[in-house]
Design a protein around this motif. Structure first.
Motif: not given
Length: 302
Positions: A1-12, A17-30
């Motif tokens: 699985m690829n890595e994405l930054r939160a800021s890149d996701i918001a831009r796409a 984006l509200s909050g820190p610019d995290l590095v995202i490495r996967g998905v999970s449910s709440l």
């Protein structure tokens, strides 16, 4: 699985984006959240129990303390999540698995992925960037468009039941000489069967999505942007017009026509045409005592 930054996701997604610019490495449910992952929420939600860091695509700001959590507010969180997941997933490497069997006069466009144990019979055409998953069988003469997916163990182009009784009482089956034509951007789940036409082709239109364990009988014609949920059964010569929805476990009698934009509810047995835009459904489950009372009242006219 690829890595994405939160800021890149918001831009796409074209939102803030509200909050820190995290590095995202996967998905999970709440319900079972994990740090460093992407999740989404359509309705109201509470951030207090969530791990830090996590990125949530949501339609509303959370209640509770959200410090350390990244949030992207979007009107359609589920659609946004689906879009981002495609970028998180490592791309499928095009190519033909070593155990796949490819027949004669098969046309395979660039970018096609053919999984282990797949069988492609003669004279098949497969459009660009289509994925044929493990163990699928694509019958002779089938046509599959671009960017489509055929799920594991699915059979495209099997012969249906077209039997008749001979003068001496034996059953014979009419040989099927039609093919199957599948459009662009079609999704067909695992363990499905799509019967070839008897004379004319069985057709599935562009951008139609079909769940697992669906049976599509010979000579059926399915329009564009339809949704057919798992374990549904379409008998032969059924017509499904554009943007119709068939939910799980419904059964359609042979020759039935479902109008454009119509909806067939879960478990429905449809033995007549459904008009465009109409919704048909069966009764939901009820307690046996209530069913017995209903039968009693009906019998005595009360």
């Amino acid at each position: 699985m690829n890595e994405l930054r939160a800021s890149d996701i918001a831009r796409a997604l074209g939102v803030a984006l509200s909050g820190p610019d995290l590095v995202i490495r996967g998905v999970s449910s709440l319900s079972i959240p994990r740090a460093g992952t992407l999740s989404f929420r359509i309705n109201a939600w509470d951030a207090r129990h969530l791990p830090r860091p996590i990125l949530v695509l949501a339609s509303a700001t959370p209640s509770g303390e959200a410090e350390g959590i990244s949030v992207i507010i979007t009107p359609h969180p589920r659609q946004a999540y689906a879009h981002i997941v495609e970028q998180l997933l490592a791309p499928t490497v095009p190519g033909i698995a070593s155990s796949a069997l490819i027949g004669n006069s098969v046309t395979i466009a660039p970018g096609v992925s053919i999984g282990e144990g797949v069988i492609i019979e003669d004279d098949v055409q497969i459009g660009e960037n289509t994925r044929i998953e493990t163990g699928a069988l694509i019958g002779r003469g089938s046509r599959i468009g671009a960017r489509s997916r055929i799920g594991a163990r699915t059979v495209i182009g099997n012969e249906g039941l077209g039997s008749f009784e001979t003068a001496d009482g034996q059953l014979r089956n009419v040989r099927h000489l039609g093919n199957v034509r599948i459009g662009d951007d079609v999704e067909i789940g695992a363990l499905c069967a799509v019967g070839r036409g008897t004379i004319d082709d069985t057709v599935i239109g562009n951008n139609t999505h079909i769940g697992p364990q669906v049976n599509i009988g010979h000579n059926s014609v399915i329009g564009m942007r339809c949704q057919i949920a798992g374990r549904s059964h379409l008998s032969g010569s059924v017509v499904i017009e554009d943007e119709a929805k068939l939910w799980a476990n419904c059964t359609l009698k042979d020759g039935v026509r479902i109008g454009a934009g119509a909806t067939v509810g879960m478990g429905a047995l449809v033995n007549h045409d459904v008009l465009p835009g109409q919704t048909v459904a069966t009764l939901p489950a009820i307690r046996l005592q209530k069913l017995a009372q209903f039968v009693h009242n009906f019998k005595w006219g009360r």
